[in-house]
Design a protein around this motif. Structure first.
Motif, mmCIF file in Angstrom:
data_model
loop_
_atom_site.group_PDB
_atom_site.id
_atom_site.type_symbol
_atom_site.label_atom_id
_atom_site.label_comp_id
_atom_site.label_asym_id
_atom_site.label_seq_id
_atom_site.Cartn_x
_atom_site.Cartn_y
_atom_site.Cartn_z
ATOM 1 N N LYS A 11 5.407 9.646 -10.137
ATOM 2 C CA LYS A 11 4.598 9.834 -8.940
ATOM 3 C C LYS A 11 5.287 9.357 -7.662
ATOM 4 O O LYS A 11 4.961 9.795 -6.570
ATOM 5 C CB LYS A 11 3.274 9.068 -9.117
ATOM 6 C CG LYS A 11 2.074 9.881 -8.693
ATOM 7 C CD LYS A 11 0.816 9.099 -8.913
ATOM 8 C CE LYS A 11 0.231 9.310 -10.293
ATOM 9 N NZ LYS A 11 -0.734 8.287 -10.662
ATOM 10 N N ASP A 61 2.207 1.491 -3.902
ATOM 11 C CA ASP A 61 1.210 1.699 -4.949
ATOM 12 C C ASP A 61 0.601 3.088 -4.768
ATOM 13 O O ASP A 61 -0.241 3.311 -3.905
ATOM 14 C CB ASP A 61 0.125 0.623 -4.841
ATOM 15 C CG ASP A 61 -0.876 0.714 -5.978
ATOM 16 O OD1 ASP A 61 -0.855 1.728 -6.707
ATOM 17 O OD2 ASP A 61 -1.674 -0.224 -6.134
ATOM 18 N N THR A 62 1.049 4.035 -5.590
ATOM 19 C CA THR A 62 0.621 5.423 -5.399
ATOM 20 C C THR A 62 -0.604 5.784 -6.212
ATOM 21 O O THR A 62 -1.103 6.895 -6.100
ATOM 22 C CB THR A 62 1.760 6.382 -5.795
ATOM 23 O OG1 THR A 62 2.189 6.006 -7.095
ATOM 24 C CG2 THR A 62 2.905 6.308 -4.820
ATOM 25 N N SER A 63 -1.065 4.857 -7.055
ATOM 26 C CA SER A 63 -2.188 5.209 -7.923
ATOM 27 C C SER A 63 -3.489 5.264 -7.133
ATOM 28 O O SER A 63 -3.838 4.315 -6.442
ATOM 29 C CB SER A 63 -2.306 4.175 -9.042
ATOM 30 O OG SER A 63 -3.560 4.319 -9.661
ATOM 31 N N PRO A 64 -4.221 6.374 -7.219
ATOM 32 C CA PRO A 64 -5.514 6.438 -6.539
ATOM 33 C C PRO A 64 -6.609 5.711 -7.319
ATOM 34 O O PRO A 64 -7.735 5.582 -6.836
ATOM 35 C CB PRO A 64 -5.798 7.939 -6.469
ATOM 36 C CG PRO A 64 -5.060 8.516 -7.615
ATOM 37 C CD PRO A 64 -3.886 7.621 -7.913
ATOM 38 N N LEU A 65 -6.281 5.221 -8.513
ATOM 39 C CA LEU A 65 -7.290 4.554 -9.336
ATOM 40 C C LEU A 65 -7.528 3.130 -8.832
ATOM 41 O O LEU A 65 -6.624 2.487 -8.316
ATOM 42 C CB LEU A 65 -6.834 4.498 -10.795
ATOM 43 C CG LEU A 65 -6.680 5.855 -11.481
ATOM 44 C CD1 LEU A 65 -6.084 5.680 -12.855
ATOM 45 C CD2 LEU A 65 -8.010 6.564 -11.556
ATOM 46 N N PRO A 92 0.809 -1.232 0.000
ATOM 47 C CA PRO A 92 0.000 0.000 0.000
ATOM 48 C C PRO A 92 0.836 1.272 0.000
ATOM 49 O O PRO A 92 0.345 2.320 -0.407
ATOM 50 C CB PRO A 92 -0.810 -0.090 1.303
ATOM 51 C CG PRO A 92 -0.557 -1.410 1.874
ATOM 52 C CD PRO A 92 0.601 -2.035 1.208
ATOM 53 N N TYR A 93 2.082 1.160 0.437
ATOM 54 C CA TYR A 93 2.915 2.361 0.501
ATOM 55 C C TYR A 93 3.706 2.572 -0.782
ATOM 56 O O TYR A 93 4.303 3.623 -0.977
ATOM 57 C CB TYR A 93 3.847 2.272 1.714
ATOM 58 C CG TYR A 93 3.059 2.071 2.988
ATOM 59 C CD1 TYR A 93 2.363 3.135 3.561
ATOM 60 C CD2 TYR A 93 2.944 0.819 3.563
ATOM 61 C CE1 TYR A 93 1.590 2.951 4.689
ATOM 62 C CE2 TYR A 93 2.180 0.623 4.693
ATOM 63 C CZ TYR A 93 1.503 1.692 5.256
ATOM 64 O OH TYR A 93 0.727 1.510 6.365
ATOM 65 N N TYR A 149 -6.626 -1.980 -0.323
ATOM 66 C CA TYR A 149 -5.526 -1.639 0.582
ATOM 67 C C TYR A 149 -5.115 -0.180 0.417
ATOM 68 O O TYR A 149 -4.260 0.308 1.140
ATOM 69 C CB TYR A 149 -4.311 -2.543 0.314
ATOM 70 C CG TYR A 149 -3.816 -2.457 -1.108
ATOM 71 C CD1 TYR A 149 -2.982 -1.426 -1.509
ATOM 72 C CD2 TYR A 149 -4.206 -3.397 -2.062
ATOM 73 C CE1 TYR A 149 -2.554 -1.321 -2.813
ATOM 74 C CE2 TYR A 149 -3.792 -3.303 -3.364
ATOM 75 C CZ TYR A 149 -2.953 -2.265 -3.732
ATOM 76 O OH TYR A 149 -2.545 -2.161 -5.027
ATOM 77 N N LYS A 150 -5.706 0.497 -0.557
ATOM 78 C CA LYS A 150 -5.294 1.878 -0.824
ATOM 79 C C LYS A 150 -5.815 2.817 0.259
ATOM 80 O O LYS A 150 -6.714 2.458 1.005
ATOM 81 C CB LYS A 150 -5.806 2.288 -2.205
ATOM 82 C CG LYS A 150 -5.215 1.398 -3.277
ATOM 83 C CD LYS A 150 -5.459 1.917 -4.670
ATOM 84 C CE LYS A 150 -4.737 1.000 -5.649
ATOM 85 N NZ LYS A 150 -4.523 1.617 -6.943
ATOM 86 N N GLU A 160 -4.429 1.469 4.305
ATOM 87 C CA GLU A 160 -3.092 0.853 4.230
ATOM 88 C C GLU A 160 -2.760 0.086 5.498
ATOM 89 O O GLU A 160 -2.260 -1.033 5.463
ATOM 90 C CB GLU A 160 -1.986 1.908 4.042
ATOM 91 C CG GLU A 160 -2.200 2.896 2.926
ATOM 92 C CD GLU A 160 -2.698 4.215 3.463
ATOM 93 O OE1 GLU A 160 -3.721 4.206 4.176
ATOM 94 O OE2 GLU A 160 -2.076 5.248 3.178
#
Lengths: 309, 293
Positions: A267, A156-160, A153-154, B158-159, B163
């Motif tokens: 990003k 993967d920066t995509s908000p999609l 999760p840290y 998980y976004k 997180e």
């Protein structure tokens, strides 16, 4: 073709769960990707029509403006949970009536089981022991897997794709996860369960598990192919090759990422990016070493008095 | 001297009066038990199907109030959640019940362990069914945990802001597998013994703190002081290992796992309940400004 052998492995009570998993995994993959396709179709439609995108409710599920947006948990969710509990209970009772939990003879340290197998959910790790020494396969890799999962999760920066199935918007993330989970974890567990027989030898499905089969296996170390004999030279050579592989693999990963996923590179900050490349390199090390071992018969790349890689 | 203001002691006539009243009163209670003081002391809300009562049914119940009163109408769809997280928790409850029942018949020592399993299989009423249920529920729980993780990944749940809960989930996944693994040794049969022998032998190879691991011997690790010794309570899988597996399996790991489960469920609520099905977002709508969280 030894059908009895195949039948015995498949119906061994402790293997029933992995057979079930082998059926459920493709089903739920299809089930999830079917939702992804529906969402992707909607996304394509909305991207082509900005006016529609402003007013659309943005879900592929049936929609009517007059419907309530929310429903009461009692009864609409709790009845599903109750039903699920009933079905699970019934299925478990049927399973428990027809399959007895295995019980072997009393433990006997002087009589080694052959093959001595871990339970099916650890067979991926046990299979990795073929390719790496225990300090990597049994200690480092499990830790890298756990830390890597936690880091997702840290990185993967995509908000999609937050909260809905999609393939179009998360091709890279999904393929990375699916490669790790389905190929490097589940497939190895299946190999460990169905392919590995006595002596952890490779038996194709339907082949008889012959504990006395003689395998003419020639394992060489990489430095032997090159022809080194001096321990110091061997150590330095192995170190250069191993660290060199990490560096080259890292460089290749970095180049590919920047070429094909430039937005991803832009990003991320440096810490995120370096960790992503690091975890991808670690992930690639397993199939590379599998290839070296299975195809070329190379056991160790790096031999030192203290550890081998 | 008798006090003048004291009321009369109820006599036989008053008792008969009470008995006469009791008949119609009981009929009334039986006709409408929901109006009795007993019922109302347990359930604080009425039963007619009003939105208020439906909400109170969840909110005024300590077990159900893990849930919100209302959720997104599409979140109850099976196509989104697959129900795997909930089934995992339900399996954990089954395992707790069957596990406690099994504990009544099991002694964690080398002299008794295997014989106790034989007794559970052959002598204890429904013992075999109990043991089978425990075994298959444990294996099912591993399957559902993996499926749950796959679903959570596929939906990108998980976004942010979830997180941290993903991290708790990874720990729970680990604890589930450790619970299953420690339970494997308890029957003290060949299967469990060799699986645990193979499993814990890997710990010998731990760098620095294993006696066969990189630089372990160099800093003084031996079979009698390394990490494997700590896991087994000895240098071989024996009585101490059995006892340790038992205590981790029945006390230690369930307590740790239960604690993480509480955090996991609490964070689901605090992080905005279930993640979707969320409205789809378009690539053109991604904010480009720096410093965006």
């Amino acid at each position: 073709m030894d059908w009895k052998q195949l039948w015995d492995i498949t119906t061994a009570p402790d293997n029933v769960p992995i057979v079930i998993l082998g059926i459920l995994t493709p089903f739920y993959l299809w089930y999830g990707f079917r939702e992804a396709v529906r969402n992707d179709r909607l996304i394509t439609q909305l991207e082509a029509d900005p006016a529609l995108a402003k007013t659309h409710h943005r879900r592929h599920q049936p929609y009517h403006p007059a419907w309530d947006k929310t429903v009461h948990v009692w009864p609409y969710l709790l009845r599903i949970e109750f039903l699920a509990a009933l079905i699970v209970t019934a299925a478990l009772i049927v399973w428990a009536v027809y399959f007895d939990a295995p019980l072997e003879e009393p433990s006997n340290p002087t009589l080694t089981m052959n093959p001595a197998k871990a339970p099916w959910y650890f067979l991926g790790l046990q299979e990795m022991l073929v390719y790496f020494d225990p300090w990597i396969a049994g200690v480092m890799l499990p830790n890298v897997i756990v830390v890597g999962l936690m880091a997702i999760p840290y990185m993967d920066t995509s908000p999609l794709g937050n909260g809905y199935y999609t393939w179009k918007q998360r091709k890279f993330a999904l393929s990375g996860f699916m490669f790790g989970y389905l190929v490097l974890w589940l497939a190895l567990a299946f190999v460990g369960t169905f392919i590995r027989g006595p002596g952890w030898m490779w038996f194709w499905p339907g082949e008889t598990w012959d504990a006395h089969r003689v395998v003419h296996e020639v394992n060489v170390h990489l430095h032997e192919i090159v022809g080194l004999t001096d321990p110091v030279q061997i150590g330095i050579f192995g170190g250069v090759v191993t660290l060199g592989f990490m560096a080259v693999a890292g460089g290749v990963t970095d180049t590919l990422l920047r070429k094909y996923k430039p937005e991803l590179f832009r990003k991320m900050n440096l810490v995120q990016y370096l960790h992503l490349v690091g975890f991808l390199v670690c992930m690639s090390a397993l199939p590379v070493k599998m290839f070296l071992k299975l195809a070329l018969g190379i056991k160790y790349v790096w031999v030192t008095p203290w550890f081998n890689v | 001297m008798a006090a003048k203001n004291e009321p009369d002691t109820p006599g036989l006539g008053d008792v008969l009066e009470k008995v006469k009243e009791a008949g119609p009163q009981h009929v009334k209670w039986l006709q409408n038990p929901f109006e009795t003081q007993l019922w109302r002391s347990i359930f604080r809300h009425k039963l007619d199907e009003t939105p208020r009562n439906r909400s109170l049914a969840v909110l005024s119940n300590v077990f159900l109030h893990l849930h919100p009163a209302k959720i997104n109408r599409d979140a109850v769809r099976y196509t989104f959640t697959w129900g795997m997280g909930g089934i995992t928790f339900y399996l954990f409850l089954i395992l707790t019940f069957t596990g406690v029942a099994l504990m009544f018949y099991y002694h964690p020592d080398k002299a008794n362990a295997f014989r106790d399993i034989l007794a559970i299989k052959n002598d204890v009423p429904f013992g075999n069914l109990l043991r089978n249920l425990h075994r298959w529920a444990a294996h099912s729980m591993i399957i559902t945990v993996w499926m749950h993780q796959m679903r959570v990944f596929m939906t990108g749940s998980y976004k942010p802001p979830r997180e941290f809960n993903w991290n708790i989930g990874v720990i729970l996944l680990l604890i589930t597998m450790l619970l299953s693994f420690t339970g494997y040794l308890l029957p003290d049969d060949q299967l469990g013994f060799w699986a645990v022998t193979v499993g814990t032998n890997m710990a010998r190879a731990t760098p620095l703190i294993g006696h066969e691991g990189p630089f372990g011997p160099q800093i003084g690790a031996t079979p009698f002081n390394d990490i494997r010794f700590a896991m087994l309570g000895g240098s071989i899988v024996d009585a101490n290992a059995l006892l340790r597996a038992y205590i981790w399996h029945c006390v230690g790991l369930p307590l740790i796992g239960g604690t993480f489960m509480i955090v996991h469920f609490w964070r689901i609520r605090k992080d905005g309940s279930i993640s979707g099905p969320a409205p789809v977002m378009l690539a053109s709508e991604v904010p480009t400004a720096k410093g965006r969280r």
